[in-house]
Design an enzyme around this catalytic site. Structure first.
Site, mmCIF file in Angstrom:
data_model
loop_
_atom_site.group_PDB
_atom_site.id
_atom_site.type_symbol
_atom_site.label_atom_id
_atom_site.label_comp_id
_atom_site.label_asym_id
_atom_site.label_seq_id
_atom_site.Cartn_x
_atom_site.Cartn_y
_atom_site.Cartn_z
ATOM 1 N N HIS A 30 -6.881 12.690 7.721
ATOM 2 C CA HIS A 30 -6.074 13.326 8.694
ATOM 3 C C HIS A 30 -5.398 12.908 9.078
ATOM 4 O O HIS A 30 -4.112 13.075 8.716
ATOM 5 C CB HIS A 30 -7.346 13.870 9.870
ATOM 6 C CG HIS A 30 -8.484 13.813 10.074
ATOM 7 N ND1 HIS A 30 -8.517 15.254 8.914
ATOM 8 C CD2 HIS A 30 -9.262 13.436 10.061
ATOM 9 C CE1 HIS A 30 -10.322 15.521 9.699
ATOM 10 N NE2 HIS A 30 -10.694 14.432 9.823
HETATM 11 C C1 BDR Z 1 -8.335 14.420 15.130
HETATM 12 O O1 BDR Z 1 -9.633 14.183 15.763
HETATM 13 C C2 BDR Z 1 -9.271 12.505 15.253
HETATM 14 O O2 BDR Z 1 -10.341 12.491 15.216
HETATM 15 C C3 BDR Z 1 -8.457 12.137 13.934
HETATM 16 O O3 BDR Z 1 -8.201 10.760 14.954
HETATM 17 C C4 BDR Z 1 -7.999 13.173 13.778
HETATM 18 O O4 BDR Z 1 -6.337 12.797 14.937
HETATM 19 C C5 BDR Z 1 -9.116 15.127 13.312
HETATM 20 O O5 BDR Z 1 -9.414 16.144 13.716
#
Ligand code: BDR
Ligand code: CA
Length: 312
Positions: free
Chosen positions: A239
């Protein structure tokens, strides 16, 4: 080089984003502002320092910020990231200290000090620090060059509730404030980040590199376990690195400049990013909402840059 501040809650994918930024000569990281999110702040700020040391940057200012969302109790994601938030690798206890001063003050002071329009904010956790800074010092908002954040989901719906993505869900009031701030906004929602899935070959390529590559491989392995068990899917979604990759190679991404509103009251839809993809609302666009990435080129960029860090 383009000046940025990364606002982060590390997190294995946050770690990869930070490493990518620190490896890239096109980018000057002014510092990290750390927030509670994936795990509580005492873990995220320690993780941020461990990542800087792994990258050979113990000089980078790391400021601890907000411990809890603006109005709500903190929701964490140990189920995805492990107890420390960086499970998967055991790194040495960081020797570097936290930089003095709250992350919110660091954000305000840096934006006031640097030339207007010369600092980009890259939030990859809940938006609490950024919203608090904007609330306390609205004069800094027009000084922001751009905000490039990871958060939200529309076509890909949610990962923490059926309709909400984690970063926005944790602090929807903060997100609402940032999306309404008027600062130029680029959003990396799950719609794009779920297309940035690691492959076995890529992870093994990382593992064959030096210390940094090996850490990235073990982190993504840990991170992938959750998606495999939960969705039966293969590959870990990277992500947060999408934000940095966009700064480096915007041509790898496609999206639309549209209106995006944050749901702060919905019974089932709290924290949803309501994205007007077909421009049917008549509301004014406020964000470039990214939907796709050329994944092969994205992973090639990561391999090249993480490799550079390991060769330093
Ligand atoms: C986001 O939430 C966190 O778990 C990850 O680091 C990312 O920023 C994804 O939904
Ligand atoms: Ca994150």
């Amino acid at each position: 080089a383009r000046k940025i501040i990364i606002d982060t809650d590390p997190g294995q994918d946050d770690a990869v984003a930070i490493l990518l930024a620190l490896a890239s000569p096109e980018i000057e990281v002014l510092g990290l502002s750390v927030v509670a999110g994936n795990v509580p702040l005492h873990h995220t700020q320690r993780n941020a320092r461990m990542i800087c040391e792994l990258a050979g940057r113990p000089d980078l200012p790391v400021h601890a910020g907000c411990e809890a969302p603006l109005q709500r109790k903190l929701v964490t994601a140990e189920h995805v990231h492990g107890k420390t938030g960086l499970d998967g690798v055991t790194l040495p206890e960081p020797a570097m200290a936290l930089a003095p001063g709250h992350a919110v003050d660091f954000l305000i002071e840096t934006l006031r000090r640097e030339k207007p329009g010369s600092v980009t904010l890259v939030p990859i956790g809940p938006l609490t620090n950024i919203a608090t800074a904007f609330q306390r010092a609205p004069d800094i908002i027009p000084r922001v060059q751009e905000i490039v954040l990871m958060g939200g989901a529309y076509f890909e719906v949610g990962n923490i509730t059926p309709t909400a993505e984690f970063n926005i869900y944790v602090d929807p009031e903060a997100a609402e404030l940032v999306f309404a701030s008027g600062a130029p906004l680029t959003v990396m929602p799950l719609d794009v980040t779920h297309r940035a899935l690691t492959s076995r070959a890529w992870v093994e390529g990382m593992r064959a590199m030096g210390r940094v590559g090996q850490a990235v491989a073990s982190w993504t392995d840990f991170f992938e376990r959750y998606d495999r068990e939960k969705y039966g899917s293969h590959g870990a979604p990277l992500h947060d690195p999408c934000t940095i990759a966009w700064l480096l190679r915007p041509e790898l991404f496609t999206g639309r400049y549209i209106n995006v509103e944050i749901e702060t009251r919905g019974e089932y839809t709290l924290g949803m990013t309501v994205a007007d993809w077909w421009r049917v609302s008549g509301r004014t666009p406020n964000a470039t909402f990214i939907r796709d990435v050329k994944a092969d080129a994205f992973f090639a960029l990561l391999t090249e840059r993480i490799g550079d860090l390991d060769r330093r």
